[in-house]
Design a protein around this motif. Structure first.
Motif, PDB file in Angstrom:
ATOM      1  N   ILE A   9      47.130  67.958 105.885  1.00  0.00           N
ATOM      2  CA  ILE A   9      47.816  69.240 105.834  1.00  0.00           C
ATOM      3  C   ILE A   9      47.742  69.894 107.211  1.00  0.00           C
ATOM      4  O   ILE A   9      46.650  70.071 107.763  1.00  0.00           O
ATOM      5  CB  ILE A   9      47.184  70.158 104.775  1.00  0.00           C
ATOM      6  N   ARG A  33      51.912  66.981 105.608  1.00  0.00           N
ATOM      7  CA  ARG A  33      52.304  68.137 104.801  1.00  0.00           C
ATOM      8  C   ARG A  33      52.180  69.357 105.703  1.00  0.00           C
ATOM      9  O   ARG A  33      51.081  69.658 106.184  1.00  0.00           O
ATOM     10  CB  ARG A  33      51.393  68.297 103.590  1.00  0.00           C
ATOM     11  N   GLN A  47      45.059  79.583 104.188  1.00  0.00           N
ATOM     12  CA  GLN A  47      43.957  78.644 104.395  1.00  0.00           C
ATOM     13  C   GLN A  47      42.895  78.781 103.320  1.00  0.00           C
ATOM     14  O   GLN A  47      42.247  77.810 102.947  1.00  0.00           O
ATOM     15  CB  GLN A  47      43.336  78.866 105.780  1.00  0.00           C
ATOM     16  N   ASP A  49      43.453  79.387 100.244  1.00  0.00           N
ATOM     17  CA  ASP A  49      43.947  78.763  99.013  1.00  0.00           C
ATOM     18  C   ASP A  49      44.059  77.242  99.140  1.00  0.00           C
ATOM     19  O   ASP A  49      43.731  76.513  98.204  1.00  0.00           O
ATOM     20  CB  ASP A  49      45.320  79.342  98.645  1.00  0.00           C
ATOM     21  N   GLU A  50      44.535  76.780 100.286  1.00  0.00           N
ATOM     22  CA  GLU A  50      44.704  75.340 100.505  1.00  0.00           C
ATOM     23  C   GLU A  50      44.352  75.034 101.964  1.00  0.00           C
ATOM     24  O   GLU A  50      45.189  75.152 102.846  1.00  0.00           O
ATOM     25  CB  GLU A  50      46.139  74.897 100.208  1.00  0.00           C
TER      26      GLU A  50
END
Length: 202
Positions: A9, A33, A47, A49-50
């Motif tokens: 990511i 991604r 950041q 959250d994911e």
């Protein structure tokens, strides 16, 4: 090229939305991604959250400069790799980006595609490695971490016992627990694990 089954990511931050999205699209074409953000604050929220493996950020932004952003990011997530980019490069900023802020590269706009891809690949690999090491250390108790720190310095069980004012048998028990929890059974493996967790093993 990242692993298509488990793509890294990558977050891109630039207050020039067109440029940020262009960089994100470029990385996306190489299997990552990606998501582009117009402000550092928006990316910090995302950041949480994911977590991204790698952050590509502009240095000069109205909302928050890239170096202050890097400090905030490191405090929030020590395992994210950071790559800086700027249209106004200076030698002092290039040095600071690496020495003070742990940047993987300092890229001049317009961005060199090959150099960007190489930096992102290295940053994503480093991030995965560090996250993995930190996860392996997470189950350790504070005392086990103390013992591990001593062992990683090459100290014997007797030396660790003397340093921590514990019995050699207690150190042996702690060492067995460390091996069971981390899977690092040899002195070399313990040293490598500590270095990976600190981000110093590349």
């Amino acid at each position: 090229m990242t692993d298509p089954a488990d793509p890294a990511i990558i977050h891109v931050v630039d207050d020039d939305p067109d440029l940020g999205r262009a960089v994100a699209r470029l990385l996306g074409r190489h299997g990552y991604r990606t998501q582009a953000f117009d402000t550092p604050r928006a990316m910090l929220r995302a950041q949480a959250d994911e977590p991204a493996h790698c952050l590509v950020t502009d240095v000069m932004m109205a909302d928050m400069d890239g170096f202050a952003f890097a400090e905030r990011m490191r405090a929030q997530d020590p395992a994210v790799a950071i790559i800086f980019m700027t249209a106004w490069p200076t030698t002092s900023s290039a040095v600071d980006s690496v020495r003070r802020y742990g940047g993987f590269d300092y890229l001049e706009k317009p961005i060199d595609e090959g150099r960007l891809l190489a930096a992102v690949a290295e940053g994503a690999r480093w991030s995965r490695q560090r996250r993995g090491a930190l996860a392996r250390l997470a189950p350790l108790t504070p005392r086990e971490r103390e013992v591990l720190h001593c062992l990683a310095q090459g100290m014997s069980n007797k030396m660790v016992a003397a340093a921590l004012s514990l019995s050699p048998k207690t150190i042996e028990d702690h060492r067995a627990a460390i091996v069971a929890k981390t899977g690092a059974s040899s002195p070399a493996a313990l040293i490598a694990l500590v270095r990976e967790a600190s981000g110093t093993e590349g």
